[in-house]
Design a protein around this motif. Structure first.
Motif, PDB file in Angstrom:
ATOM      1  N   LYS A  57      -2.545  -9.512   5.338  1.00 27.02           N
ATOM      2  CA  LYS A  57      -2.333 -10.007   3.895  1.00 27.02           C
ATOM      3  C   LYS A  57      -1.061  -9.728   3.561  1.00 27.02           C
ATOM      4  O   LYS A  57      -0.832  -8.620   3.138  1.00 27.02           O
ATOM      5  CB  LYS A  57      -3.501  -9.513   3.002  1.00 27.02           C
ATOM      6  CG  LYS A  57      -4.705  -9.731   3.681  1.00 27.02           C
ATOM      7  CD  LYS A  57      -5.644  -8.983   2.721  1.00 27.02           C
ATOM      8  CE  LYS A  57      -7.294  -9.337   3.403  1.00 27.02           C
ATOM      9  NZ  LYS A  57      -8.269  -8.353   3.182  1.00 27.02           N
ATOM     10  N   ASP A  59       0.516 -10.566   0.812  1.00 29.94           N
ATOM     11  CA  ASP A  59       0.623  -9.950  -0.619  1.00 29.94           C
ATOM     12  C   ASP A  59      -0.242  -9.020  -1.019  1.00 29.94           C
ATOM     13  O   ASP A  59      -0.150  -8.457  -2.064  1.00 29.94           O
ATOM     14  CB  ASP A  59       0.387 -11.237  -1.483  1.00 29.94           C
ATOM     15  CG  ASP A  59      -0.862 -12.307  -1.108  1.00 29.94           C
ATOM     16  OD1 ASP A  59      -0.992 -11.990   0.111  1.00 29.94           O
ATOM     17  OD2 ASP A  59      -1.335 -12.797  -1.724  1.00 29.94           O
ATOM     18  N   ALA A  60      -0.925  -8.131  -0.112  1.00 29.44           N
ATOM     19  CA  ALA A  60      -1.931  -7.038  -0.181  1.00 29.44           C
ATOM     20  C   ALA A  60      -0.793  -5.771  -0.457  1.00 29.44           C
ATOM     21  O   ALA A  60       0.491  -5.768  -0.175  1.00 29.44           O
ATOM     22  CB  ALA A  60      -2.553  -6.982   0.784  1.00 29.44           C
ATOM     23  N   PRO A  61      -1.468  -4.684  -1.065  1.00 22.73           N
ATOM     24  CA  PRO A  61      -0.521  -3.517  -1.005  1.00 22.73           C
ATOM     25  C   PRO A  61      -0.193  -3.185   0.229  1.00 22.73           C
ATOM     26  O   PRO A  61      -0.747  -3.313   1.202  1.00 22.73           O
ATOM     27  CB  PRO A  61      -1.447  -2.536  -1.450  1.00 22.73           C
ATOM     28  CG  PRO A  61      -2.302  -3.220  -2.407  1.00 22.73           C
ATOM     29  CD  PRO A  61      -2.456  -4.449  -1.690  1.00 22.73           C
ATOM     30  N   ARG A  63       0.480  -1.508   3.804  1.00 19.74           N
ATOM     31  CA  ARG A  63      -0.332  -0.568   4.929  1.00 19.74           C
ATOM     32  C   ARG A  63       0.476  -0.552   6.254  1.00 19.74           C
ATOM     33  O   ARG A  63       0.733  -1.556   6.650  1.00 19.74           O
ATOM     34  CB  ARG A  63      -1.662  -0.788   4.900  1.00 19.74           C
ATOM     35  CG  ARG A  63      -2.729   0.040   4.121  1.00 19.74           C
ATOM     36  CD  ARG A  63      -4.045  -0.253   4.511  1.00 19.74           C
ATOM     37  NE  ARG A  63      -4.316  -1.505   4.544  1.00 19.74           N
ATOM     38  CZ  ARG A  63      -5.343  -1.685   5.809  1.00 19.74           C
ATOM     39  NH1 ARG A  63      -6.037  -0.629   6.123  1.00 19.74           N
ATOM     40  NH2 ARG A  63      -5.559  -3.004   6.297  1.00 19.74           N
ATOM     41  N   ASP A  85      -0.882  -4.795   6.377  1.00 21.72           N
ATOM     42  CA  ASP A  85      -0.767  -5.523   5.193  1.00 21.72           C
ATOM     43  C   ASP A  85       0.544  -5.281   4.395  1.00 21.72           C
ATOM     44  O   ASP A  85       1.057  -4.164   4.522  1.00 21.72           O
ATOM     45  CB  ASP A  85      -1.836  -5.001   4.294  1.00 21.72           C
ATOM     46  CG  ASP A  85      -3.257  -5.452   4.922  1.00 21.72           C
ATOM     47  OD1 ASP A  85      -3.203  -6.754   5.531  1.00 21.72           O
ATOM     48  OD2 ASP A  85      -4.085  -4.718   4.565  1.00 21.72           O
ATOM     49  N   GLY A  86       0.844  -6.329   3.556  1.00 23.35           N
ATOM     50  CA  GLY A  86       2.062  -6.119   2.591  1.00 23.35           C
ATOM     51  C   GLY A  86       3.359  -6.286   3.265  1.00 23.35           C
ATOM     52  O   GLY A  86       3.445  -6.679   4.354  1.00 23.35           O
ATOM     53  N   ARG A 144       0.653   4.126   3.552  1.00 17.76           N
ATOM     54  CA  ARG A 144       0.653   3.307   2.415  1.00 17.76           C
ATOM     55  C   ARG A 144       1.662   3.484   1.325  1.00 17.76           C
ATOM     56  O   ARG A 144       2.169   4.627   1.307  1.00 17.76           O
ATOM     57  CB  ARG A 144      -0.783   3.229   2.085  1.00 17.76           C
ATOM     58  CG  ARG A 144      -1.282   4.352   1.245  1.00 17.76           C
ATOM     59  CD  ARG A 144      -2.562   4.147   0.698  1.00 17.76           C
ATOM     60  NE  ARG A 144      -3.057   5.727  -0.111  1.00 17.76           N
ATOM     61  CZ  ARG A 144      -2.778   6.056  -1.299  1.00 17.76           C
ATOM     62  NH1 ARG A 144      -1.971   5.173  -2.037  1.00 17.76           N
ATOM     63  NH2 ARG A 144      -3.233   7.198  -1.868  1.00 17.76           N
ATOM     64  N   HIS A 148      -0.193   2.674  -5.130  1.00 17.14           N
ATOM     65  CA  HIS A 148      -1.651   1.717  -5.150  1.00 17.14           C
ATOM     66  C   HIS A 148      -2.751   2.944  -4.762  1.00 17.14           C
ATOM     67  O   HIS A 148      -2.881   3.397  -3.689  1.00 17.14           O
ATOM     68  CB  HIS A 148      -1.581   0.734  -3.868  1.00 17.14           C
ATOM     69  CG  HIS A 148      -0.491  -0.416  -4.184  1.00 17.14           C
ATOM     70  ND1 HIS A 148       0.729  -0.115  -3.948  1.00 17.14           N
ATOM     71  CD2 HIS A 148      -0.720  -1.513  -4.978  1.00 17.14           C
ATOM     72  CE1 HIS A 148       1.164  -1.416  -4.419  1.00 17.14           C
ATOM     73  NE2 HIS A 148       0.338  -2.160  -4.849  1.00 17.14           N
ATOM     74  N   LEU A 151      -6.802   3.509  -0.737  1.00 11.15           N
ATOM     75  CA  LEU A 151      -6.859   2.350   0.315  1.00 11.15           C
ATOM     76  C   LEU A 151      -7.552   3.155   1.521  1.00 11.15           C
ATOM     77  O   LEU A 151      -7.121   4.176   1.898  1.00 11.15           O
ATOM     78  CB  LEU A 151      -5.454   1.836   0.633  1.00 11.15           C
ATOM     79  CG  LEU A 151      -4.820   1.016  -0.625  1.00 11.15           C
ATOM     80  CD1 LEU A 151      -3.487   0.626  -0.113  1.00 11.15           C
ATOM     81  CD2 LEU A 151      -5.507   0.065  -0.804  1.00 11.15           C
TER      82      LEU A 151
END
Length: 161
Positions: A57, A59-61, A63, A85-86, A144, A148, A151
């Protein structure tokens, strides 16, 4: 199967062995000679058709998963990572979840086939970065963004952590 250009190569026998021992259909075995360029195009087409694109993803934080690391006496701990992600950028602070240590990413590089500096990594991309630390993280360590909340960490296939 590779190196079909060698004098001792027996592609038909090897294809049958692959079917007998591994259980793959001999008709699916591609004969390739990288030296002569035979079958390379078909191999690349098969890879594109069979291997799924990376997921994640954007647009996710952020990782990432560390899958290799070493210590370089000039730059410190160097990590090979896959962004799960991110997005990751130089100067961004990361948290090494296994040890709870927060560090700043000094630089990002991709290998294609020589190191090339990049300004951003997105979900699904693989690269190496250094973080200005004297200790190399273990394979399977997750990273991460420290800003945020909690997670879930990424798991490395075959990881013992």
């Amino acid at each position: 199967m590779n190196k079909i250009d060698l004098p001792a190569a027996d592609p038909d026998r090897v294809a049958q062995e692959i079917e007998d021992v591994i259980g793959l259909d001999a008709a699916d075995v591609l004969a390739v000679s990288a030296k002569e360029g035979k079958g390379v195009g078909a191999l690349l087409e098969r890879i594109v058709a069979v291997v799924p694109p990376p997921s994640g993803k954007p647009d996710a934080p952020p990782r990432a998963l560390v899958f290799d690391s070493w210590f370089d006496s000039y730059v410190g701990a160097v990590m090979l990572v896959r962004v799960v992600d991110g997005t990751i950028t130089p100067g961004q602070r990361i948290l090494m979840m296994a040890v709870g240590v927060e560090r700043e990413i000094q630089a990002l590089h991709v290998l294609d086939p020589h190191p090339r500096r990049v300004e951003q990594l997105a979900a699904g991309e693989v690269a190496w970065w250094w973080r200005g630390s004297r200790r190399s993280p273990r394979c399977g360590s997750a990273t991460r963004s420290p800003t945020h909340g909690r997670l879930r960490p990424s798991r490395c296939r075959g990881s013992r952590t």
